[in-house]
Design a protein around this motif. Structure first.
Motif, PDB file in Angstrom:
ATOM      1  N   ARG A 142       0.850  -1.191   0.000  1.00 45.62           N
ATOM      2  CA  ARG A 142       0.000   0.000   0.000  1.00 45.62           C
ATOM      3  C   ARG A 142       0.885   1.240   0.000  1.00 45.62           C
ATOM      4  O   ARG A 142       1.939   1.267   0.627  1.00 45.62           O
ATOM      5  CB  ARG A 142      -0.910   0.006   1.222  1.00 45.62           C
ATOM      6  N   LEU A 143       0.450   2.274  -0.719  1.00 42.10           N
ATOM      7  CA  LEU A 143       1.199   3.519  -0.739  1.00 42.10           C
ATOM      8  C   LEU A 143       1.027   4.246   0.586  1.00 42.10           C
ATOM      9  O   LEU A 143      -0.062   4.286   1.158  1.00 42.10           O
ATOM     10  CB  LEU A 143       0.711   4.418  -1.886  1.00 42.10           C
ATOM     11  N   ARG A 144       2.099   4.849   1.051  1.00 44.55           N
ATOM     12  CA  ARG A 144       2.031   5.580   2.306  1.00 44.55           C
ATOM     13  C   ARG A 144       1.225   6.861   2.141  1.00 44.55           C
ATOM     14  O   ARG A 144       1.252   7.504   1.089  1.00 44.55           O
ATOM     15  CB  ARG A 144       3.437   5.928   2.778  1.00 44.55           C
ATOM     16  N   GLU A 145       0.524   7.230   3.194  1.00 45.35           N
ATOM     17  CA  GLU A 145      -0.194   8.495   3.225  1.00 45.35           C
ATOM     18  C   GLU A 145       0.401   9.364   4.327  1.00 45.35           C
ATOM     19  O   GLU A 145       0.761   8.878   5.400  1.00 45.35           O
ATOM     20  CB  GLU A 145      -1.689   8.280   3.487  1.00 45.35           C
ATOM     21  N   HIS A 146       0.494  10.653   4.046  1.00 50.69           N
ATOM     22  CA  HIS A 146       1.062  11.578   5.023  1.00 50.69           C
ATOM     23  C   HIS A 146       0.213  12.845   5.046  1.00 50.69           C
ATOM     24  O   HIS A 146      -0.035  13.447   3.998  1.00 50.69           O
ATOM     25  CB  HIS A 146       2.514  11.910   4.650  1.00 50.69           C
ATOM     26  N   ARG A 147      -0.241  13.195   6.222  1.00 51.51           N
ATOM     27  CA  ARG A 147      -1.123  14.348   6.417  1.00 51.51           C
ATOM     28  C   ARG A 147      -2.338  14.292   5.494  1.00 51.51           C
ATOM     29  O   ARG A 147      -2.715  15.270   4.864  1.00 51.51           O
ATOM     30  CB  ARG A 147      -0.354  15.656   6.242  1.00 51.51           C
ATOM     31  N   GLY A 148      -2.911  13.077   5.371  1.00 51.90           N
ATOM     32  CA  GLY A 148      -4.160  12.909   4.638  1.00 51.90           C
ATOM     33  C   GLY A 148      -4.028  12.788   3.137  1.00 51.90           C
ATOM     34  O   GLY A 148      -5.037  12.710   2.430  1.00 51.90           O
ATOM     35  N   LYS A 149      -2.804  12.750   2.625  1.00 52.61           N
ATOM     36  CA  LYS A 149      -2.591  12.632   1.186  1.00 52.61           C
ATOM     37  C   LYS A 149      -1.566  11.534   0.905  1.00 52.61           C
ATOM     38  O   LYS A 149      -0.757  11.198   1.758  1.00 52.61           O
ATOM     39  CB  LYS A 149      -2.082  13.957   0.594  1.00 52.61           C
ATOM     40  N   ILE A 150      -1.607  11.013  -0.331  1.00 53.42           N
ATOM     41  CA  ILE A 150      -0.559  10.084  -0.748  1.00 53.42           C
ATOM     42  C   ILE A 150       0.781  10.813  -0.646  1.00 53.42           C
ATOM     43  O   ILE A 150       0.935  11.941  -1.106  1.00 53.42           O
ATOM     44  CB  ILE A 150      -0.787   9.611  -2.198  1.00 53.42           C
ATOM     45  N   PHE A 151       1.752  10.152  -0.021  1.00 57.19           N
ATOM     46  CA  PHE A 151       3.067  10.762   0.176  1.00 57.19           C
ATOM     47  C   PHE A 151       3.823  10.735  -1.145  1.00 57.19           C
ATOM     48  O   PHE A 151       4.322   9.702  -1.575  1.00 57.19           O
ATOM     49  CB  PHE A 151       3.831  10.001   1.261  1.00 57.19           C
ATOM     50  N   ASP A 152       3.877  11.879  -1.814  1.00 58.73           N
ATOM     51  CA  ASP A 152       4.354  11.887  -3.200  1.00 58.73           C
ATOM     52  C   ASP A 152       5.817  11.476  -3.351  1.00 58.73           C
ATOM     53  O   ASP A 152       6.226  11.000  -4.412  1.00 58.73           O
ATOM     54  CB  ASP A 152       4.105  13.252  -3.865  1.00 58.73           C
ATOM     55  N   LEU A 153       6.632  11.618  -2.305  1.00 62.32           N
ATOM     56  CA  LEU A 153       8.032  11.205  -2.415  1.00 62.32           C
ATOM     57  C   LEU A 153       8.175   9.682  -2.375  1.00 62.32           C
ATOM     58  O   LEU A 153       9.265   9.159  -2.557  1.00 62.32           O
ATOM     59  CB  LEU A 153       8.855  11.823  -1.277  1.00 62.32           C
ATOM     60  N   ASP A 154       7.074   8.989  -2.127  1.00 59.98           N
ATOM     61  CA  ASP A 154       7.107   7.540  -2.000  1.00 59.98           C
ATOM     62  C   ASP A 154       6.397   6.843  -3.151  1.00 59.98           C
ATOM     63  O   ASP A 154       6.186   5.638  -3.113  1.00 59.98           O
ATOM     64  CB  ASP A 154       6.427   7.144  -0.676  1.00 59.98           C
ATOM     65  N   VAL A 155       5.983   7.570  -4.154  1.00 60.62           N
ATOM     66  CA  VAL A 155       5.188   6.989  -5.238  1.00 60.62           C
ATOM     67  C   VAL A 155       6.093   6.649  -6.422  1.00 60.62           C
ATOM     68  O   VAL A 155       6.528   7.522  -7.154  1.00 60.62           O
ATOM     69  CB  VAL A 155       4.065   7.942  -5.682  1.00 60.62           C
ATOM     70  N   VAL A 156       6.395   5.363  -6.562  1.00 60.54           N
ATOM     71  CA  VAL A 156       7.171   4.912  -7.720  1.00 60.54           C
ATOM     72  C   VAL A 156       6.531   3.690  -8.349  1.00 60.54           C
ATOM     73  O   VAL A 156       6.903   3.287  -9.438  1.00 60.54           O
ATOM     74  CB  VAL A 156       8.625   4.564  -7.327  1.00 60.54           C
ATOM     75  N   GLY A 157       5.571   3.086  -7.647  1.00 53.51           N
ATOM     76  CA  GLY A 157       4.979   1.847  -8.127  1.00 53.51           C
ATOM     77  C   GLY A 157       5.744   0.651  -7.608  1.00 53.51           C
ATOM     78  O   GLY A 157       6.958   0.698  -7.423  1.00 53.51           O
ATOM     79  N   ARG A 158       5.021  -0.409  -7.315  1.00 48.55           N
ATOM     80  CA  ARG A 158       5.665  -1.647  -6.889  1.00 48.55           C
ATOM     81  C   ARG A 158       4.877  -2.805  -7.485  1.00 48.55           C
ATOM     82  O   ARG A 158       3.827  -3.182  -6.987  1.00 48.55           O
ATOM     83  CB  ARG A 158       5.677  -1.732  -5.367  1.00 48.55           C
ATOM     84  N   PRO A 159       5.346  -3.383  -8.586  1.00 46.70           N
ATOM     85  CA  PRO A 159       4.627  -4.487  -9.212  1.00 46.70           C
ATOM     86  C   PRO A 159       4.666  -5.741  -8.341  1.00 46.70           C
ATOM     87  O   PRO A 159       5.433  -5.820  -7.378  1.00 46.70           O
ATOM     88  CB  PRO A 159       5.381  -4.693 -10.530  1.00 46.70           C
TER      89      PRO A 159
END
Length: 452
Positions: free
Chosen positions: A59-76
């Motif tokens: 699952r993608l991390r969320e930070h302060r109520g939003k997807i944490f954009d520095l952590d979004v790269v995809g993980r197949p």
């Protein structure tokens, strides 16, 4: 009489995100395109590594109520990638991190047996657990486990998987010139298991694989995790890398093996580590400093501190001191999934302040200090000597290595450090066996039968 040289075991980890890779570097490639996985796996195989290691992100991390954009790269999906890599590699082990909390034994045992067949005996399962309800929301049963029950389920899960792997006799499949291929009568046992976690009756659909049992890796450093590894695992993926701490951990885990009827060589201890190389020691240190500044961005440093303080700290200067206000202690959910801190936030903040004041560190410098994985830094000869010293000094049996770039970060290590290790007689020059168990120096998995 001189002590024989222990052989260094090496795994290659596909780089993660956040402070583990420099995704902003122009040379950084995709973390989802198959060419990236292929390049790293084939580079590691060229370097005669034992295994290629792939982490899992559910699952993608969320930070302060939003997807944490520095952590979004995809993980197949891990197993899909490893099965594809089996077709483009010949020797290297293929290790996948797959959660024992959110999966079922029949399905996972079948998937890993399939990978072991397709790869000719090179599969490994890194058994991880979770009590994270946020990640569990993705699954039918959710994050239903208490933190203390994770290894109870994992131990039963592995027990069931082994019964499934052992349900076919080694010679169950018989080739006959007239009738084709058939299954010898009575060569497949019915698996019946009734326990607190699982209640199944099954005839597995995949014959016993080349390794018998997939190599089992365990990632965990708690006392429960060490005990689980001593009883069950073939290798431990750990974070202990400092020499003295590594020696203490190594002795503790190896000493637990005897009560399970296991020898010390039956379990390999492989800490994670990275590396930074240079033509001189000074050049390597400067390069390491530059890489860490790229890995820990100003906004990433603030987000890291917000996980403990439980507050919006966006108004603070990342190059300034830690906040003088205290962390919130109740009703805080500022980061969801993979938050790094589970302890008393006041105690964590107090300890961080002590470190920052003693070393005169800004917020960003402190986060760099706290989040860095152990890095071997220096010339290729120096790095090879240091790695060898850890193994010969019984601090570990080898390392799971990752570079800071995807997917070319390992190239320099293979080209310069591996030859140095080979010169010292501490690392293979050719693969001598065909399975991952051969590479790791592990005995073949015995056929234990399927008795409950």
């Amino acid at each position: 009489m001189s002590k024989p040289v222990k052989q260094v075991h090496l795994g290659a980890a596909f780089p993660g995100v956040n402070s583990h890779t420099v995704w902003s570097d122009p040379r950084s490639g995709s973390q989802i395109d198959f060419s990236s996985f292929r390049h790293l796996a084939q580079t590691a195989e060229r370097g005669k590594f034992d295994l290629f290691f792939l982490a899992e992100g559910l699952r993608l991390r969320e930070h302060r109520g939003k997807i944490f954009d520095l952590d979004v790269v995809g993980r197949p999906d891990t197993l899909t990638v490893l099965n594809a890599l089996a077709a483009v590699t010949d020797h290297i082990g293929l290790a996948g991190t797959v959660n024992a909390t959110f999966n079922e034994p029949f399905e996972l045992a079948r998937q890993f047996a399939t990978l072991d067949h397709l790869s000719g005996g090179r599969a490994a399962w890194n058994v991880v657990t979770s009590s994270d309800a946020f990640t569990g929301e993705n699954f039918r049963r959710g994050g239903f486990l208490a933190h203390a029950d994770r290894y109870t389920r994992a131990a039963e899960f592995v027990d069931v998987a082994r019964k499934l792997w052992d349900s076919w006799e080694a010679d169950a499949v018989v080739a006959d010139a007239g009738a084709g291929v058939f299954v010898r009568d009575g060569a497949i046992a019915e698996v019946r298991h009734q326990g607190p976690q699982f209640d199944i009756t099954a005839h597995p659909t995949v014959p016993r694989s080349p390794q018998g049992h997939t190599v089992l890796i365990q990632a965990g450093n708690s006392s429960d995790g060490r005990e689980f590894a001593a009883a069950t695992a073939d290798a431990i993926y750990t974070i202990h890398a400092e020499l003295k701490a590594g020696q203490t951990f190594y002795a503790d885990v190896k000493d637990r093996l005897a009560k399970y009827g296991r020898a010390r060589e039956d379990l390999k201890i492989l800490p994670q580590a990275t590396f930074v190389l240079g033509d001189t020691e000074a050049e390597a240190r400067e390069r390491a400093r530059h890489i860490r500044l790229q890995q820990v961005t100003p906004q990433g440093a603030i987000a890291h501190v917000e996980q403990v303080w439980g507050r919006d700290l966006s108004g603070y200067d990342p190059d300034g001191p830690l906040p003088d206000l205290e962390p919130l202690t109740e009703g805080v959910n500022i980061t969801r999934d993979r938050a790094r801190h589970h302890h008393d936030p006041l105690a964590v903040a107090r300890r961080w302040r002590e470190v920052a004041e003693a070393k005169k560190l800004s917020i960003r410098e402190l986060v760099i200090e706290l989040t860095g994985r152990y890095a071997f830094t220096g010339t290729p000869a120096r790095v090879a000597a240091d790695i060898n010293a850890y193994v010969q000094g019984d601090a570990c049996d080898g390392f799971i290595i990752s570079g800071h770039l995807t997917p070319t970060g390992l190239d320099e290590f293979v080209d310069t450090v591996v030859p140095e290790l080979q010169e010292r007689g501490a690392f293979r020059t050719e693969y001598e066996g065909t399975t991952l168990r051969d590479h790791l120096g592990l005995a073949p998995a015995p056929h234990r039968g399927v008795a409950a």
